[in-house]
Scaffold this active site. Structure first.
Site, PDB file in Angstrom:
ATOM      1  CG  HIS A 159      -1.870  -1.233   1.133  1.00  0.00           C
ATOM      2  ND1 HIS A 159      -3.076  -1.221   0.466  1.00  0.00           N
ATOM      3  CD2 HIS A 159      -1.716  -2.494   1.602  1.00  0.00           C
ATOM      4  CE1 HIS A 159      -3.631  -2.423   0.550  1.00  0.00           C
ATOM      5  NE2 HIS A 159      -2.822  -3.210   1.231  1.00  0.00           N
ATOM      6  CG  HIS A 178      -6.546  -3.655   2.382  1.00  0.00           C
ATOM      7  ND1 HIS A 178      -5.473  -3.917   3.208  1.00  0.00           N
ATOM      8  CD2 HIS A 178      -6.730  -2.297   2.439  1.00  0.00           C
ATOM      9  CE1 HIS A 178      -5.021  -2.789   3.734  1.00  0.00           C
ATOM     10  NE2 HIS A 178      -5.781  -1.801   3.291  1.00  0.00           N
ATOM     11  CG  HIS A 182     -10.853   0.726   3.604  1.00  0.00           C
ATOM     12  ND1 HIS A 182     -10.529   1.868   4.304  1.00  0.00           N
ATOM     13  CD2 HIS A 182      -9.933   0.605   2.616  1.00  0.00           C
ATOM     14  CE1 HIS A 182      -9.449   2.419   3.759  1.00  0.00           C
ATOM     15  NE2 HIS A 182      -9.067   1.674   2.735  1.00  0.00           N
TER      16      HIS A 182
END
Length: 200
Positions: free
Chosen positions: A36, A46, A149
């Site tokens: 990243h 992730h 996310h």
């Protein structure tokens, strides 16, 4: 380059250097960096156990038409209301150019412009396929549970995240985007080369 706290800084270390007059010599460099680092793609795995890794992402998500939108200089957060003020109708890939662009050559700062949960939900619900931003995360630093996310990467299909974009040279508008991460089997993300050119 700016590096997210806790990530190792990139390290390029020469293992051998080409020697003039020695035709069999060559230069080889050992490169070490986080998955990243810099401009990079977040694969669903992730944050989502058992989800797709970077090598499993279809290129038709990473390459195609994209809209770059520029937020007002004083904006600190991208929320649903901010998105509703932008011209995003029909955009499958959205790249956010913000005040973050002015900080890419500086040490990490925690007050970067980011998305909140309402923005992530808005983008997911409108079937946006890819979201990009001009800093190392779409999410506020230290946000418990990383909800932005999760909202994006758990969507069906997942909304792919590109972080660390350098959008300084380009203006807002519609472009052809091509993001090419390394094809690292089973890995949660990868540095990538991201390019745009105006739509013809």
């Amino acid at each position: 380059m700016v590096v997210y706290p806790g990530d190792p800084p990139p390290d390029c270390r020469p293992l051998s250097i080409v020697q003039p007059g020695r035709p069999h010599s060559c230069s080889v460099t050992q490169v070490s960096l986080s998955s990243h680092t810099g401009t990079h793609v977040d694969a669903p795995c992730h944050f989502v156990a058992g989800a797709a890794s970077i090598d499993e992402l279809p290129l038709d998500i990473l390459c195609g038409s994209a809209r770059i939108v520029e937020l007002p200089r004083g904006a600190q957060m991208i929320d649903r209301a901010a998105l509703e003020r932008l011209s995003l109708h029909g955009a499958e890939r959205v790249l956010f150019k913000t005040a973050n662009s002015e900080r890419l050559d500086e040490p990490f700062t925690a007050d970067y412009v980011h998305l909140d949960e309402s923005a992530a939900e808005w983008l997911r619900d409108r079937k946006v396929r890819l979201v990009g931003i001009d800093y190392l995360s779409v999410e506020a630093p230290g946000n418990p549970g990383h909800p932005v996310h999760h909202i994006l990467l758990e969507a069906e299909p997942p909304v792919i995240i590109v972080e660390g974009l350098d959008l300084r040279p380009v203006a807002a508008g519609d472009y052809e985007l091509c993001v090419l991460p390394l094809r690292l089997v089973g890995v949660d993300g990868s540095p990538a080369r991201a390019m745009v050119r105006p739509l013809r």
